[in-house]
Each structure stands twice: as structure tokens, then as C-alpha cells.
Motif scaffolding. Sequence first.
Motif, PDB file in Angstrom:
ATOM      1  N   VAL A  23       0.872  -1.172   0.000  1.00  0.00           N
ATOM      2  CA  VAL A  23       0.000   0.000   0.000  1.00  0.00           C
ATOM      3  C   VAL A  23       0.911   1.224   0.000  1.00  0.00           C
ATOM      4  N   HIS A  24       0.823   2.024  -1.044  1.00  0.00           N
ATOM      5  CA  HIS A  24       1.671   3.211  -1.156  1.00  0.00           C
ATOM      6  C   HIS A  24       0.949   4.480  -0.723  1.00  0.00           C
ATOM      7  N   ALA A  25      -0.357   4.484  -0.771  1.00  0.00           N
ATOM      8  CA  ALA A  25      -1.113   5.655  -0.332  1.00  0.00           C
ATOM      9  C   ALA A  25      -2.512   5.204   0.078  1.00  0.00           C
ATOM     10  N   LEU A  39      -6.934   4.783  -2.619  1.00  0.00           N
ATOM     11  CA  LEU A  39      -6.034   3.700  -2.213  1.00  0.00           C
ATOM     12  C   LEU A  39      -5.138   3.382  -3.392  1.00  0.00           C
ATOM     13  N   SER A  40      -3.819   3.491  -3.184  1.00  0.00           N
ATOM     14  CA  SER A  40      -2.843   3.176  -4.227  1.00  0.00           C
ATOM     15  C   SER A  40      -2.010   1.994  -3.755  1.00  0.00           C
ATOM     16  N   ILE A  41      -2.028   0.936  -4.552  1.00  0.00           N
ATOM     17  CA  ILE A  41      -1.272  -0.258  -4.205  1.00  0.00           C
ATOM     18  C   ILE A  41      -0.384  -0.670  -5.369  1.00  0.00           C
ATOM     19  N   ARG A  42       0.671  -1.411  -5.031  1.00  0.00           N
ATOM     20  CA  ARG A  42       1.546  -1.965  -6.067  1.00  0.00           C
ATOM     21  C   ARG A  42       1.615  -3.458  -5.860  1.00  0.00           C
ATOM     22  N   LEU A  43       1.340  -4.188  -6.920  1.00  0.00           N
ATOM     23  CA  LEU A  43       1.460  -5.641  -6.916  1.00  0.00           C
ATOM     24  C   LEU A  43       2.778  -5.999  -7.594  1.00  0.00           C
ATOM     25  N   HIS A  44       3.499  -6.927  -7.019  1.00  0.00           N
ATOM     26  CA  HIS A  44       4.774  -7.353  -7.594  1.00  0.00           C
ATOM     27  C   HIS A  44       4.808  -8.877  -7.613  1.00  0.00           C
ATOM     28  N   ARG A  45       5.235  -9.431  -8.758  1.00  0.00           N
ATOM     29  CA  ARG A  45       5.289 -10.885  -8.906  1.00  0.00           C
ATOM     30  C   ARG A  45       6.658 -11.289  -9.438  1.00  0.00           C
ATOM     31  N   LEU A 103      -2.055   0.024  -8.970  1.00  0.00           N
ATOM     32  CA  LEU A 103      -3.512   0.149  -9.048  1.00  0.00           C
ATOM     33  C   LEU A 103      -3.974   1.244  -8.088  1.00  0.00           C
ATOM     34  N   ASN A 104      -4.944   2.034  -8.527  1.00  0.00           N
ATOM     35  CA  ASN A 104      -5.503   3.113  -7.716  1.00  0.00           C
ATOM     36  C   ASN A 104      -7.024   2.969  -7.704  1.00  0.00           C
ATOM     37  N   TYR A 105      -7.605   3.087  -6.498  1.00  0.00           N
ATOM     38  CA  TYR A 105      -9.057   2.937  -6.372  1.00  0.00           C
ATOM     39  C   TYR A 105      -9.649   4.069  -5.550  1.00  0.00           C
ATOM     40  N   ASN A 106     -10.839   4.479  -5.929  1.00  0.00           N
ATOM     41  CA  ASN A 106     -11.626   5.433  -5.159  1.00  0.00           C
ATOM     42  C   ASN A 106     -12.356   4.623  -4.089  1.00  0.00           C
ATOM     43  N   LEU A 107     -12.030   4.869  -2.827  1.00  0.00           N
ATOM     44  CA  LEU A 107     -12.623   4.086  -1.749  1.00  0.00           C
ATOM     45  C   LEU A 107     -14.099   4.403  -1.520  1.00  0.00           C
ATOM     46  N   SER A 140       7.609  16.583 -10.323  1.00  0.00           N
ATOM     47  CA  SER A 140       8.286  16.643  -9.037  1.00  0.00           C
ATOM     48  C   SER A 140       7.858  15.484  -8.131  1.00  0.00           C
ATOM     49  N   ILE A 141       6.581  15.195  -8.092  1.00  0.00           N
ATOM     50  CA  ILE A 141       6.059  14.110  -7.251  1.00  0.00           C
ATOM     51  C   ILE A 141       6.619  12.768  -7.701  1.00  0.00           C
ATOM     52  N   VAL A 142       6.597  12.498  -9.003  1.00  0.00           N
ATOM     53  CA  VAL A 142       7.102  11.227  -9.529  1.00  0.00           C
ATOM     54  C   VAL A 142       8.614  11.144  -9.343  1.00  0.00           C
ATOM     55  N   SER A 143       9.339  12.259  -9.562  1.00  0.00           N
ATOM     56  CA  SER A 143      10.795  12.263  -9.366  1.00  0.00           C
ATOM     57  C   SER A 143      11.156  11.945  -7.921  1.00  0.00           C
ATOM     58  N   GLN A 144      10.464  12.552  -6.965  1.00  0.00           N
ATOM     59  CA  GLN A 144      10.725  12.294  -5.547  1.00  0.00           C
ATOM     60  C   GLN A 144      10.426  10.847  -5.205  1.00  0.00           C
ATOM     61  N   SER A 145       9.333  10.332  -5.721  1.00  0.00           N
ATOM     62  CA  SER A 145       8.966   8.945  -5.465  1.00  0.00           C
ATOM     63  C   SER A 145       9.999   7.993  -6.053  1.00  0.00           C
ATOM     64  N   ALA A 146      10.477   8.277  -7.268  1.00  0.00           N
ATOM     65  CA  ALA A 146      11.501   7.438  -7.898  1.00  0.00           C
ATOM     66  C   ALA A 146      12.782   7.458  -7.084  1.00  0.00           C
ATOM     67  N   TYR A 147      13.195   8.642  -6.616  1.00  0.00           N
ATOM     68  CA  TYR A 147      14.396   8.754  -5.795  1.00  0.00           C
ATOM     69  C   TYR A 147      14.261   7.909  -4.526  1.00  0.00           C
ATOM     70  N   GLU A 148      13.129   8.020  -3.848  1.00  0.00           N
ATOM     71  CA  GLU A 148      12.916   7.253  -2.624  1.00  0.00           C
ATOM     72  C   GLU A 148      12.910   5.750  -2.906  1.00  0.00           C
ATOM     73  N   SER A 149      12.339   5.363  -4.033  1.00  0.00           N
ATOM     74  CA  SER A 149      12.311   3.954  -4.403  1.00  0.00           C
ATOM     75  C   SER A 149      13.720   3.426  -4.664  1.00  0.00           C
ATOM     76  N   PHE A 150      14.526   4.198  -5.404  1.00  0.00           N
ATOM     77  CA  PHE A 150      15.910   3.782  -5.667  1.00  0.00           C
ATOM     78  C   PHE A 150      16.711   3.720  -4.375  1.00  0.00           C
ATOM     79  N   ALA A 151      16.520   4.688  -3.481  1.00  0.00           N
ATOM     80  CA  ALA A 151      17.237   4.698  -2.205  1.00  0.00           C
ATOM     81  C   ALA A 151      16.851   3.475  -1.380  1.00  0.00           C
TER      82      ALA A 151
END
Length: 92
Positions: A10-12, A18-24, A41-45, A65-76
Motif C-alpha cells: 500500500v503506497h497511499a 487507495l494506491s497499491i503496487r502488486l509485484h510478482r 492500481l488506484n481505487y476510489n474508496l 516533481s512528485i514522480v521524481s521524488q517517489s523514484a528517488y525514494e524507491s531507488f534509495a
Amino acid sequence: IEKVYIECFVHANFSNVLSIRLHREIFFNDDRQPEYCSKGLNYNLATGEKIPFEKVFTADANIKSIVSQSAYESFAYEYVYNNEEYFCTYYI
């Protein structure tokens, strides 16, 4: 197929979104390389409707800016996860 590993993050979860990421990951018992797949995946609750990525942000949001910050945090996170023993998960 030797094993399949599935994660859900759950990312948000705010403002009725609700924003989630599924990884396989699929590992094979022969010489093939593992297969990896991630999907966001993003859903309206309030309504249960799926929200397209483009509609997650407000019109005046600085998406780059939002995506860049998120990418940086993910790489870190991945750097720490892959380079520190106590963050690693071992599979048997």
C-alpha cells in the motif's frame, strides 16, 4: 516453475484514494532467468472505481516533481534493501 513470489504494497491511503503496487516474481527450475512484473492500481474508496494514473493528481499538482521524488525514494530503498544484510529476505 520452481516458485512464485507475490507481494502487495500500500503506497497511499488518503482522501478516499487507495494506491497499491502488486509485484510478482517467477523462478524456474531450469536455466531460464526469473520473470518480474509490477503493476500499480488506484481505487476510489468511496465508489470502488478504478482511478487511471492521470486522474490521481489534482490539476495544479507538479506531477514531475512528485514522480521524481517517489523514484528517488524507491531507488534509495532498493539500494539499502540490496546492500544491507539485515534488510534482505532470504528464500528457501
